[in-house]
Design a protein around this motif. Structure first.
Motif, PDB file in Angstrom:
ATOM      1  N   CYS A 163       0.455  34.148  20.357  1.00  0.00           N
ATOM      2  CA  CYS A 163       1.298  34.663  21.455  1.00  0.00           C
ATOM      3  C   CYS A 163       1.633  33.540  22.433  1.00  0.00           C
ATOM      4  N   ASP A 174       5.944  35.122  12.666  1.00  0.00           N
ATOM      5  CA  ASP A 174       4.937  35.849  13.452  1.00  0.00           C
ATOM      6  C   ASP A 174       5.553  36.825  14.448  1.00  0.00           C
ATOM      7  N   ILE A 227       4.163  31.210  20.922  1.00  0.00           N
ATOM      8  CA  ILE A 227       5.500  31.813  20.897  1.00  0.00           C
ATOM      9  C   ILE A 227       6.106  31.796  22.301  1.00  0.00           C
ATOM     10  N   GLU A 228       5.322  32.184  23.293  1.00  0.00           N
ATOM     11  CA  GLU A 228       5.856  32.247  24.658  1.00  0.00           C
ATOM     12  C   GLU A 228       6.217  30.868  25.201  1.00  0.00           C
ATOM     13  N   ALA A 261      -0.464  39.964  17.254  1.00  0.00           N
ATOM     14  CA  ALA A 261      -0.633  38.524  17.037  1.00  0.00           C
ATOM     15  C   ALA A 261      -1.848  38.031  17.833  1.00  0.00           C
ATOM     16  N   TYR A 291       3.842  39.652  16.879  1.00  0.00           N
ATOM     17  CA  TYR A 291       3.944  39.406  18.324  1.00  0.00           C
ATOM     18  C   TYR A 291       4.490  40.652  19.036  1.00  0.00           C
TER      19      TYR A 291
END
Lengths: 208, 89
Positions: free
Chosen positions: B38, B24, B41-42, B33, B28
């Motif tokens: 997001c 992804d 991921i963060e 995304a 992102y």
């Protein structure tokens, strides 16, 4: 030759008019079309075949073919998309003739089916900006783009360097939208991996 | 640090998402995304130095090639093209 400014809503109208004039055999319209689109066609050809002379030949073949078959163009895509498609197919035919059995032996090897797992995990973003803008760094980047596997390179050039949309890129290459997205992602990871080797070495050398 | 670790095979549970998140990353970085992706991921980046390095260097790679000077068709090449197509210059 001065090319009329086209933007926004007038873009499609201008292109329809240009197309009608080319189809009517107006040579000034053909010249206008070349001045609008030859730069992009040349860049795609150059990135595909690597030689400026050959890229120039491809530009010539592309416009010769395009004007010869312009009556078959129905305007369902943008003119630029159609021209990129002709140029891409012309470049591909030349590559196939030259390298029918070409196999890359240089790592990181990958094709559009292969997953790319990051192996280089050093964060080289801390390097001074001058190191990224040097002629050597730019040459390294040019080499990396030239070494991208062919199927990834076409998507990469059209999406990232020519600014085509995902949909337009899919039309040019006759692949699905999801295929364009996957290939672009792999191309980015491939380039990151390839550049990381160079920049990591530079960072380590700077640290002594 | 190596690719083996990026797969989460030596770090345990908190790093089992590295490879999954990798798919992804382009969305992102392109701002395409979904919000929940997001956030995921963060959250992961806050704990994973390897993935932070991949994201930082991927972002930098994208910036570098987007600012690369573009090759141009020379005026001589344009003249040759117009001559080959018998067009007015």
């Amino acid at each position: 030759m001065a090319v009329p400014a086209v933007d926004g809503a007038s873009d499609a109208e201008y292109e329809r008019n240009l197309l009608q004039r080319i189809q009517a055999g107006d040579k000034t319209a053909c010249a206008e079309c070349i001045d609008l689109h030859s730069a992009g066609v040349y860049r795609l050809a150059l990135r595909m075949v690597g030689s400026p002379e050959e890229a120039e030949d491809i530009v010539q073949e592309t416009f010769l073919n395009a004007f010869r078959t312009i009556d078959s163009f129905e305007g369902r895509s943008r003119l630029s998309t159609w021209l990129y498609r002709i140029a891409y197919n012309t470049a591909l035919m030349r590559l196939r003739k030259k390298q029918p059995l070409y196999v890359s032996i240089d790592p990181p090897a990958a094709d559009d089916e292969e997953e790319i797992t990051p192996m280089q995990l050093f964060d080289w973003c801390c390097l001074p900006e001058d190191d990224f803008q040097s002629n050597e760094a730019r040459s390294e980047l040019e080499r990396a783009i030239a070494e991208l596997p062919e199927t990834l390179r076409a998507v990469f050039v059209l999406r990232e360097l020519e600014g085509l949309s995902t949909e337009e890129t899919a039309q040019v290459l006759n692949v699905t939208i999801s295929n364009v997205k996957v290939r672009l992602h792999r191309a980015r990871l491939w380039l990151r991996e390839r550049l990381s080797g160079y920049f990591t070495e530079l960072a380590h050398a700077a640290q002594g | 640090m190596n690719a083996h670790e990026l797969h989460g095979e030596s770090h345990g549970e908190s790093h089992s998402n590295c490879k999954h998140l990798l798919a992804d990353l382009s969305d992102y970085l392109d701002g395409e995304a979904a919000a929940e992706v997001c956030a995921e991921i963060e959250r992961h980046l806050a704990d994973c130095a390897d993935c932070r390095a991949v994201v930082d260097t991927l972002r930098k790679t994208i910036h570098l090639y987007r600012t690369l000077p573009q090759p141009t068709l020379s005026p001589d090449a344009r003249s040759r093209l117009f001559a080959a197509l018998s067009l007015p210059k």
